[in-house]
Design a protein around this motif. Structure first.
Motif, PDB file in Angstrom:
ATOM      1  N   UNK A  78      74.379  86.669 103.694  1.00  0.00           N
ATOM      2  CA  UNK A  78      74.158  87.902 104.463  1.00  0.00           C
ATOM      3  C   UNK A  78      73.450  87.672 105.795  1.00  0.00           C
ATOM      4  N   UNK A  79      73.564  86.440 106.322  1.00  0.00           N
ATOM      5  CA  UNK A  79      72.936  86.168 107.620  1.00  0.00           C
ATOM      6  C   UNK A  79      73.921  85.560 108.607  1.00  0.00           C
ATOM      7  N   UNK A  80      73.591  85.771 109.881  1.00  0.00           N
ATOM      8  CA  UNK A  80      74.221  85.063 111.006  1.00  0.00           C
ATOM      9  C   UNK A  80      73.082  84.296 111.666  1.00  0.00           C
ATOM     10  N   UNK A  81      73.249  82.980 111.824  1.00  0.00           N
ATOM     11  CA  UNK A  81      72.179  82.178 112.432  1.00  0.00           C
ATOM     12  C   UNK A  81      72.647  81.597 113.765  1.00  0.00           C
TER      13      UNK A  81
ATOM     14  N   UNK B 262      73.533  93.833 105.415  1.00  0.00           N
ATOM     15  CA  UNK B 262      73.414  94.377 104.058  1.00  0.00           C
ATOM     16  C   UNK B 262      74.380  93.725 103.087  1.00  0.00           C
ATOM     17  N   UNK B 263      75.472  93.185 103.609  1.00  0.00           N
ATOM     18  CA  UNK B 263      76.466  92.573 102.722  1.00  0.00           C
ATOM     19  C   UNK B 263      76.820  91.167 103.175  1.00  0.00           C
ATOM     20  N   UNK B 264      77.616  90.482 102.347  1.00  0.00           N
ATOM     21  CA  UNK B 264      78.066  89.138 102.696  1.00  0.00           C
ATOM     22  C   UNK B 264      78.805  89.168 104.027  1.00  0.00           C
TER      23      UNK B 264
ATOM     24  N   UNK C 159      81.984  90.589 110.934  1.00  0.00           N
ATOM     25  CA  UNK C 159      82.687  91.316 109.872  1.00  0.00           C
ATOM     26  C   UNK C 159      82.006  91.041 108.542  1.00  0.00           C
ATOM     27  N   UNK C 160      81.622  92.105 107.841  1.00  0.00           N
ATOM     28  CA  UNK C 160      80.884  91.958 106.584  1.00  0.00           C
ATOM     29  C   UNK C 160      81.533  92.782 105.473  1.00  0.00           C
ATOM     30  N   UNK C 161      80.860  92.843 104.343  1.00  0.00           N
ATOM     31  CA  UNK C 161      81.334  93.641 103.212  1.00  0.00           C
ATOM     32  C   UNK C 161      81.369  95.127 103.548  1.00  0.00           C
TER      33      UNK C 161
END
Length: 373
Positions: free
Chosen positions: A97-100, A116-118, A137-139
Motif C-alpha cells: 500500500x505504498x509508493x516510494x 488505503x489499498x494495494x 492505480x490501487x484497489x
C-alpha cells in the motif's frame, strides 16, 4: 533486428531475485541501467553495459534493496520506474500500500506515499515539464495523483467502478492519462479539467450502446489489466482477461478493430507488456503464459513466440538503442533477447575457435577513438 530476436547465449543477467519478477524498467537517459522488482519486495539495479569487452558476459547487479534493508517493501513490488529525466531517482510501488520515491545514490526513500489499498500500478509522465505528478492505480476505483513537488496526493480522478490495474501517461501530451480497470473500462483523462474524464473507450465504437445502456462503453468484456501507448502517443494498446488485445486511436478514442486473435491472459493483477521503439512497423511484446508473443501492432499478425522461461512471464521491457528485449518471470530469471548477429558455427568446431568467433563484418566497430587517425 526485432524479427531476429533470440534468447542470447552470450549474455546473462545476474540472478539475485529469490522469487518471481513482476516489473522491469530501463532508464531512458542512457538506456544503461535496469531496475527489477520482485514478489518478495526486493528491488535490484543492474548495469547492462558490457565492460568485459568479451562477447560473453553477465549484466551485474550494482546494488539492491534486499529483505534486510530497513525500508524494503513488505510485500510484492508491482511497478518500478526510473525518474524520466535522470538516474538519481526512481520509484516503486507495492502491495504493501505504498509508493516510494528512492534516491539512487543513497538507496534511501526520499518520500513515501501511503494508500488505503494495494497498489497495482504507477507511472510518471515521460514528457512532462510543467508537472511532477505520479499517477497511481490501487484497489480503490479512484485514481490518485501524487505531486512529487509538494509531497501530497494532490488530486483524485473519479469514474471507475472497480480497482485500477494499470495507468499510463501519454508520451505526446503531458496532461493526458490513460487508466484501465477491473470494471472493463479504459478512461482517458485531462488532469487539468475539473471533471477529469475526457472519454471512456468503447469497443463497439458507439454502435451497440443504443440497445443496452448498461453494457455501454466497455473496452473489454473482462478486467482490463494492461495498457501501453505507442511511442508517438497516437495509439493505445490494451489487454484484458477476455483474452483480447485492442488498439485504439488515442485522439478520437476509436477502436481500430485490429484483430490479434486470442491473447491468452490469466493475470489476476496488472500485466506489464511493451511496444518496440524505432521500428517500422512497431511490435508489441506481450507475456503469454511462459512465452512472449510478438505482434505487429497495425496488422495484428503474430510474428513469433519467444520461448525460454520455465514459468509465467510477468513483464518485459524494450531497450530501443540496441533493439533488445528483457523479460522477467515467476521462474526468478531475467532473460535477454538480442538480435542474432553472429554467423552460426558448426557443432564440431573446436572451443579455441569459439573463443575468437568472428562478428559479421557489418556489425564490427570500424571507427577509431584516437584523434590523429
Amino acid at each position: 533486428r526485432v524479427l531476429s530476436l533470440e534468447l542470447n547465449k552470450d549474455r546473462d543477467v545476474e540472478r539475485i531475485h529469490g522469487s518471481g519478477i513482476n516489473t522491469l524498467d530501463i532508464e531512458p537517459v542512457e538506456g544503461r541501467y535496469m531496475l527489477s522488482g520482485g514478489s518478495d519486495g526486493v528491488i535490484v539495479l543492474y548495469d547492462l553495459e558490457n565492460f568485459s569487452r568479451k562477447p560473453c558476459y553477465t549484466c551485474k547487479a550494482v546494488c539492491s534493496i534486499g529483505r534486510s534493508h530497513p525500508d524494503v517493501h513488505r510485500f510484492s513490488v508491482e511497478t518500478v520506474q526510473w525518474y524520466p529525466h535522470d538516474t538519481g531517482m526512481f520509484t516503486s510501488s507495492s502491495f504493501d500500500k505504498t509508493l516510494k520515491i528512492w534516491d539512487t545514490n543513497t538507496l534511501q526513500p526520499a518520500d513515501v506515499f501511503h494508500f488505503e489499498g494495494t497498489v497495482y500500478s504507477h507511472h510518471m509522465s515521460p514528457v512532462a515539464t510543467k508537472h511532477c505528478l505520479v499517477a497511481v492505480g490501487t484497489k480503490s476505483p479512484k485514481v490518485q495523483l501524487c505531486d512529487l513537488k509538494s509531497g501530497s496526493c494532490s488530486h483524485i480522478l473519479q469514474g471507475h467502478r472497480q480497482e485500477v490495474l494499470a495507468v499510463s501517461w501519454s508520451p505526446r501530451h503531458e496532461y493526458i492519462l490513460a487508466t484501465a480497470s477491473a470494471d472493463g473500462r479504459v478512461k482517458l483523462w485531462d488532469v487539468r479539467r475539473a471533471s477529469g474524464c475526457l472519454t471512456t473507450l468503447d469497443q463497439h465504437n458507439g454502435e451497440k450502446s443504443k440497445a443496452s445502456s448498461e453494457a455501454a462503453n466497455t473496452a473489454h468484456n473482462g478486467r482490463v489489466n494492461g495498457l501501453c501507448y505507442t511511442n508517438d502517443g497516437l495509439h493505445l494498446l490494451t489487454v484484458g482477461t477476455d483474452d483480447r488485445m485492442r488498439l485504439w486511436n488515442s485522439s478520437t478514442g476509436e477502436n481500430t478493430l485490429v484483430n490479434y486473435g486470442k491473447v491468452y491472459n490469466e493475470s489476476r493483477k496488472g500485466l506489464k507488456f511493451t511496444i518496440s521503439c524505432g521500428c517500422n512497423p512497431e511490435f508489441a511484446f506481450v507475456p503469454y503464459g511462459s512465452t512472449i508473443a510478438v505482434y505487429t501492432i497495425f496488422s495484428g499478425e503474430l510474428i513469433t513466440m519467444l520461448r525460454g522461461h520455465y514459468n509465467t512471464v510477468d513483464c518485459c521491457v524494450f531497450q530501443p538503442n540496441f533493439q533488445e528485449l528483457y523479460s522477467g518471470s515467476k521462474d526468478c530469471n531475467i532473460l535477454a533477447w538480442i538480435p542474432a548477429l553472429r554467423e552460426p558455427v558448426p557443432d564440431d568446431v573446436s572451443e579455441k575457435f569459439l573463443s575468437q568467433q568472428h562478428l559479421i563484418p557489418a556489425y564490427e566497430d570500424a571507427w577509431s577513438s584516437s584523434e590523429d587517425e
